[in-house]
Write a protein that holds these residues in place. Structure first.
Motif, PDB file in Angstrom:
ATOM      1  N   PRO A 156       0.828  -1.214   0.000  1.00 16.16           N
ATOM      2  CA  PRO A 156       0.000   0.000   0.000  1.00 16.16           C
ATOM      3  C   PRO A 156       0.859   1.260   0.000  1.00 16.16           C
ATOM      4  CG  PRO A 156      -0.607  -1.467   1.805  1.00 16.16           C
ATOM      5  CD  PRO A 156       0.616  -2.043   1.187  1.00 16.16           C
ATOM      6  N   ILE A 157       0.437   2.252  -0.740  1.00 18.28           N
ATOM      7  CA  ILE A 157       1.211   3.482  -0.882  1.00 18.28           C
ATOM      8  C   ILE A 157       1.377   4.194   0.473  1.00 18.28           C
ATOM      9  CG2 ILE A 157      -0.736   5.029  -1.436  1.00 18.28           C
ATOM     10  CD1 ILE A 157       2.451   5.065  -3.514  1.00 18.28           C
ATOM     11  N   GLU A 158       0.449   3.931   1.408  1.00 14.42           N
ATOM     12  CA  GLU A 158       0.532   4.536   2.743  1.00 14.42           C
ATOM     13  C   GLU A 158       1.813   4.106   3.445  1.00 14.42           C
ATOM     14  OE1 GLU A 158      -2.211   2.907   1.616  1.00 14.42           O
ATOM     15  OE2 GLU A 158      -3.438   4.690   1.249  1.00 14.42           O
ATOM     16  N   LYS A 159       2.236   2.887   3.166  1.00 19.36           N
ATOM     17  CA  LYS A 159       3.467   2.392   3.788  1.00 19.36           C
ATOM     18  C   LYS A 159       4.666   3.230   3.321  1.00 19.36           C
ATOM     19  CE  LYS A 159       6.303  -1.738   4.171  1.00 19.36           C
ATOM     20  NZ  LYS A 159       6.608  -3.043   3.589  1.00 19.36           N
ATOM     21  N   LEU A 160       4.614   3.627   2.053  1.00 16.93           N
ATOM     22  CA  LEU A 160       5.707   4.430   1.510  1.00 16.93           C
ATOM     23  C   LEU A 160       5.676   5.850   2.085  1.00 16.93           C
ATOM     24  CD1 LEU A 160       8.072   4.344  -0.537  1.00 16.93           C
ATOM     25  CD2 LEU A 160       6.478   5.197  -2.265  1.00 16.93           C
ATOM     26  N   GLU A 161       4.449   6.371   2.246  1.00 18.90           N
ATOM     27  CA  GLU A 161       4.325   7.708   2.846  1.00 18.90           C
ATOM     28  C   GLU A 161       4.923   7.694   4.256  1.00 18.90           C
ATOM     29  OE1 GLU A 161       0.609  10.072   2.070  1.00 18.90           O
ATOM     30  OE2 GLU A 161      -0.105   8.110   1.377  1.00 18.90           O
ATOM     31  N   LEU A 605      -1.482  -8.574  -3.324  1.00 13.07           N
ATOM     32  CA  LEU A 605      -2.483  -7.979  -2.445  1.00 13.07           C
ATOM     33  C   LEU A 605      -3.230  -9.024  -1.624  1.00 13.07           C
ATOM     34  CD1 LEU A 605      -1.937  -5.364  -3.951  1.00 13.07           C
ATOM     35  CD2 LEU A 605      -4.374  -5.137  -4.379  1.00 13.07           C
ATOM     36  N   GLY A 606      -2.982 -10.299  -1.955  1.00 17.04           N
ATOM     37  CA  GLY A 606      -3.700 -11.356  -1.250  1.00 17.04           C
ATOM     38  C   GLY A 606      -5.111 -11.558  -1.768  1.00 17.04           C
ATOM     39  N   GLU A 607      -5.407 -10.998  -2.926  1.00 21.04           N
ATOM     40  CA  GLU A 607      -6.751 -11.134  -3.483  1.00 21.04           C
ATOM     41  C   GLU A 607      -6.946 -12.481  -4.169  1.00 21.04           C
ATOM     42  OE1 GLU A 607      -9.303  -9.028  -3.238  1.00 21.04           O
ATOM     43  OE2 GLU A 607      -8.275  -7.326  -2.318  1.00 21.04           O
ATOM     44  N   VAL A 608      -5.862 -13.062  -4.665  1.00 21.86           N
ATOM     45  CA  VAL A 608      -5.953 -14.361  -5.336  1.00 21.86           C
ATOM     46  C   VAL A 608      -4.846 -15.282  -4.817  1.00 21.86           C
ATOM     47  CG1 VAL A 608      -6.945 -13.343  -7.434  1.00 21.86           C
ATOM     48  CG2 VAL A 608      -4.472 -13.713  -7.309  1.00 21.86           C
TER      49      VAL A 608
END
Length: 924
Positions: A156-161, A605-608
């Motif tokens: 997630p981009i939040e991790k980079l922020e 993402l763990g979606e599949v």
RNA sequence: GCCCGGAUGGCGGAAUCGGUAGACGCGCCGGUCUCAAACACCGGUGGGGCGACCCAUCCCGGUUCGAUCCCGGGUCCGGGUACCA
């Protein structure tokens, strides 16, 4: 009863539809098998006989797996967005959705006639809002993610922020478009717009100012795989390079994983190789060359670090940012003129025009190893998009640098012992190094391989370079300036791109008054009224490219009506990945790369639950057209038959293959074909007009299109299916030739005659004879093996042999004939189903039968034949008991009446006996 | 240029592990049926030779008792890709 394909096929197709025979659901008591066809783009021309080739193969395999007890998922749908429908809309004003729906109906109609076992309840169309909701959803996820180089996955981009807040860009663990340098404090002090720009540099779906393939005629950008040899694949229009601000997908971040993933899948080596080349991993070094009398430093990429001692000049791409920085005032005018001359050339012109061109910047770089000054040039043979857009030129060992050096009379220093560089460069990466020593580094005498390693080590220690891996694979340009595609779930607020909330999906494609760009040059969506988000901010005007909808469609089939998720966890855990994927090679570098990228992203993402989408992949060959010709005698309306044409001066004319049979022209039909041939005269051979032929692409203009509907009408779907498979190996391209179709049609009639003689039912309950069982089990063994190898043509040959043998044996045994039907059912589902009921007397469909096991005992021979050879030449055959010992076989071979003739005075040195096969007698 | 395939009768193609080359089908030839034709059915069909046999899997060479198959060199055809340093 006579074999009547029309009546049988329509009846069973109706029954399968009514009973939903091929509907499948999750059934954890059974092993699953997922068989997928590359879904078609429904073009206006409809299906020709070449299209169903792969579908027939996958259908045979699906039916086979079903009979073996697997729970088979075998779906079909449509890749419904595309340029042709939009081009048609521009010309006619017809909404592309209308044309697309008409085309889909026609496809469905044609497909239904061939008797496929698709579960149509799972049908998808990429232009349905319920479908493209999930395409848009994936885009939002990509926008909200970056590729983490430490965890080696999307995060997630939040991790980079959070990372920037803590460390700034120091040691930034993210794949970015360019290297940005800022501290944590600088980050915190940035405005919202500045932060957004920084994050955009790392997002997986990002807006980027990139060099794109711009097609003026189509008014849109194209992906690399949509362009070939400088023209668009659809339409063949010229394509030029242009800098544009576009949505892109950071496919390049996945380059290494896309490469490694190939090890895990069961694809052909040639397809894997094509993908490897497309990804184009190359290991090399990035090196720094300071510019003399300047603070600038040129960064270059090379795979030949060993050749630094032979660098005699540097070359910059015309688009390189360095050009402006290093050009001296004296050379400014010449450089500007050169760049101008390059700019107005299209990519195609640049490719055709291989003349060496370039200009000196006036500046010099310092070779970091020799300390010598070398001139910096600009030339269009260096590409801006690869590496750093700047190279060190080693004319002695690179043919392009060599041509440039010769043209501009620059020095050439050979670096490899024995290399003659007076006529051409020595590009091979082998040999012993010479002329390569300085006070600090001595490569002389080393093999190239070792010299590369030593130089790399040296430059990284000295800080003048670093080891670097480059990939040819570029990020995918994801914007299209078109109407007929998925709208981006994106709006702009204060010049910042934002994505919609997932709850606002699907964002539906708006209506427009015309499918053309606006007067101000905006894409067609610029014409839509109220094209704003719920707060009134403007939405993105571009739409997504064709590959957007086809990159994850195989997930949707697993759970096609789910409006909560792309695919439920339960459905995905059960169906997992596609076990068998069949389609054309043309998707090797497009769809098959994008899907794998898309899949890996969703996996991160763990979606599949699987990170490779297609376990086994088969590329069916193309079916080419077989055109027929008539020969018109010059300036007359007289046509001369093929065998006599050389006696006249003739012009060959394409003639519709549908009025030609076995290369014999239907003369009456020809006269009626076109008005100008109404009074045609023929010079025939024995009354027959023989046409010439050629193998060409199947297309309307060649009059060689064969429509599957016509074949089905005349011979039946079972004959079409068998014949398409019988034409040759599945993976090989081959011409369609209707001439041979009578052969397989005859086979079906012979099969029928095993069950009926006129109205009389022949099937009885007699016990099978040993011969019956042998014929049957030989077939079962052969077909079971052949299907797994996709060798359908040889399976069909085996059926023909079996039916001929059983006919000769007058076999009417219900046991034998019913097993024969089961084995044939995947290939010819209608006629087998009919006989299964009417002649064998079953009440359930043949699809519920069980695939028979073959019994090796029935195949055992009491005697076997040996070929007897003398010194390797086969001379005669003998027959021996199957279990006869070697000595006895040798004895039999030597006792044969012909043996003495071959031995005649020679002495036997040794005898080789290969059990059941050959006796080779070596004599001198 | 580089990478990947391929080359077998008149034609599409078989030979799945190095072991009787040409399965199966088309076409062609002959026959049966028919007043006749078409359909259908039966038989033959790589080339040469009366024959025993000989020659044949693009060409040249090698390994092997034995090569369509493995190895080296070449020719031609098809596909992918390209100033990717």
């Amino acid at each position: 009863m006579e074999y009547n394909h029309r009546e049988i096929e329509s009846r069973w197709q109706q029954r399968w539809r009514d009973d939903q025979t091929y509907k499948c659901d999750i059934d954890k008591s059974k092993k699953k098998f997922y068989v997928l066809d590359m879904f078609p783009y429904p073009s206006g021309a409809g299906l020709h006989v070449g299209h169903p080739l792969g579908y027939i193969a996958s259908d045979i395999y699906s039916r086979f797996k079903r009979l073996q007890g697997y729970n088979v998922l075998h779906p079909m749908g449509y890749d419904a967005y595309g340029l042709p429908a939009e081009q048609y809309a521009i010309q006619t004003g017809q909404h592309p959705e209308v044309t697309t729906r008409i085309n889909i109906d026609r496809y469905r109609n044609q497909l239904d006639k061939i008797g496929f076992s698709y579960d149509w309840s799972r049908e998808i169309k990429t232009c349905d809002p319920e479908y493209y909701k999930w395409t848009q959803w994936a885009f939002i996820k990509m926008f909200g993610s970056y590729y983490d180089t430490k965890t080696d996955k999307a995060e997630p981009i939040e991790k980079l922020e959070a990372y920037f807040n803590e460390h700034g860009s120091f040691d930034c663990p993210a794949e970015g478009s360019k290297e940005l340098i800022f501290t944590a404090d600088e980050w915190k002090a940035m405005s919202e717009k500045e932060k957004s720009d920084v994050l955009m540099n790392y997002r997986i779906a990002y807006l980027g100012n990139t060099m794109v393939n711009w097609c003026p005629k189509l008014g849109t950008v194209l992906a690399n795989d949509e362009v070939s040899e400088g023209v668009s694949i659809r339409g063949g229009y010229p394509v030029e390079q242009k800098m544009m601000y576009q949505w892109c997908l950071r496919v390049s971040a996945y380059a290494q994983r896309l490469l490694e993933g190939l090890e895990k899948v069961d694809w052909t080596d040639s397809l894997k190789e094509t993908q490897r080349n497309w990804i184009g991993r190359s290991e090399g070094a990035e090196m720094l060359f300071p510019v003399a009398d300047s603070d600038e430093v040129l960064e270059i990429f090379t795979t030949r670090a060993d050749t630094v001692f032979g660098v005699t000049f540097m070359v910059l791409a015309p688009e390189s940012i360095y050009v402006d920085k290093v050009t001296t005032p004296g050379q400014r005018k010449a450089v500007d003129e050169y760049i101008k001359s390059i700019k107005h050339k299209t990519e195609r012109e640049r490719m055709i025009d291989k003349k060496v061109s370039g200009v000196f910047t006036g500046a010099y770089a310092v070779n970091p190893l020799t300390g010598k000054n070398i001139p910096i040039w600009v030339s269009d043979y260096v590409l801006a998009g690869y590496g750093t857009g700047a190279i060190m030129a080693v004319p002695a060992h690179d043919s392009r640098d060599y041509a440039f050096a010769k043209h501009f009379d620059l020095p050439i220093i050979p670096l490899i012992e024995g290399a003659d560089v007076s006529e051409e460069s020595f590009d091979a990466k082998s040999g012993k190094m010479i002329n390569s020593a300085s006070a600090e580094l001595d490569l002389n005498g080393l093999e190239v391989k070792d010299a590369i390693a030593k130089t790399k080590k040296f430059i990284s220690e000295k800080g003048i370079g670093k080891v670097k891996v480059n990939y040819r694979l570029r990020d995918a340009i994801f914007s299209r300036q078109r109407y007929w595609g998925e709208p981006f779930p994106v709006y702009y607020k204060d010049g910042i791109a934002h994505v919609l909330d997932e709850s606002e999906l699907p964002l539906q494609l708006p209506e427009v008054d015309a499918y053309l760009p606006t007067e101000t040059g905006e894409p067609p969506l610029g014409r839509a009224k109220n094209w704003v988000n719920k707060d009134g901010y403007p939405l993105e005007l571009c739409t997504m490219p064709g590959f957007a909808g086809s990159s994850a469609y195989y997930f949707r089939y697993m759970d096609p009506r789910n409006d909560k998720a792309l695919v439920s966890k339960e459905a995905n855990d059960y169906w997992r990945a596609v076990d068998l994927y069949i389609g054309g090679t043309e998707h090797a570098t497009g769809h098959l790369i994008y899907s794998r990228f898309w899949n890996k992203f969703l996996y991160d993402l763990g979606e599949v639950c699987e990170d490779e989408p297609f376990r086994k992949l088969i590329n069916q060959g193309m079916i080419q057209g077989r055109s027929n010709f008539v020969y018109r005698i010059k300036d007359t309306n007289t046509f001369v038959s093929y065998g006599l044409k050389d006696e006249y001066e003739v012009t060959p004319i394409h003639v519709d293959v549908n009025i030609v049979s076995n290369d014999i022209l239907d003369q009456e039909a020809f006269r009626n074909w076109r008005p100008e041939f109404k009074d045609a005269e023929f010079i025939t051979e024995d009354g027959k007009y023989i046409c010439g032929y050629a193998v060409e692409k199947m297309s309307k203009s060649m009059f060689n299109v064969v429509n599957p509907d016509d074949i089905v009408e005349r011979y039946g779907a079972d004959t079409l299916r068998l014949y398409e498979m019988f034409l040759g190996p599945l993976e090989q391209s081959k011409p369609w030739d209707t001439n041979g179709i009578d052969g397989v049609n005859r086979f079906i009639k012979k099969l029928w005659n095993l069950f009926y003689k006129g109205d009389q039912l022949l099937v009885d309950d007699s016990e099978p004879t040993a011969d019956n069982l042998k014929s049957l089990h030989k077939l079962i063994k052969k077909v079971t093996g052949d299907i797994e190898l996709f060798s359908f043509n040889t399976s069909i040959a085996a059926f023909m042999i079996c039916v001929n043998e059983l006919a000769a044996q007058k076999c009417h045994s219900r046991k034998v004939l019913s097993e024969l039907l089961i084995v044939l059912a995947p290939f010819a589902p209608h006629v087998t189903e009919e006989l299964w009921h009417s002649a064998i007397g079953n009440t359930t469909t043949i699809c519920d039968a069980e695939w028979p096991e073959f019994n090796e005992d029935y195949l055992k021979e009491s005697t076997v034949n040996y070929a007897v050879s003398f010194n390797g030449k086969t001379r005669y055959n003998i027959s021996a008991a199957a279990d006869a010992p070697k000595e006895e076989v040798e004895k039999l071979a030597l006792e044969h009446e012909a043996a003495s003739r071959w031995l005649d005075g020679k002495t036997v040195r040794k005898i080789i006996v290969v059990p059941g096969k050959i006796v080779n007698i070596v004599a001198n």
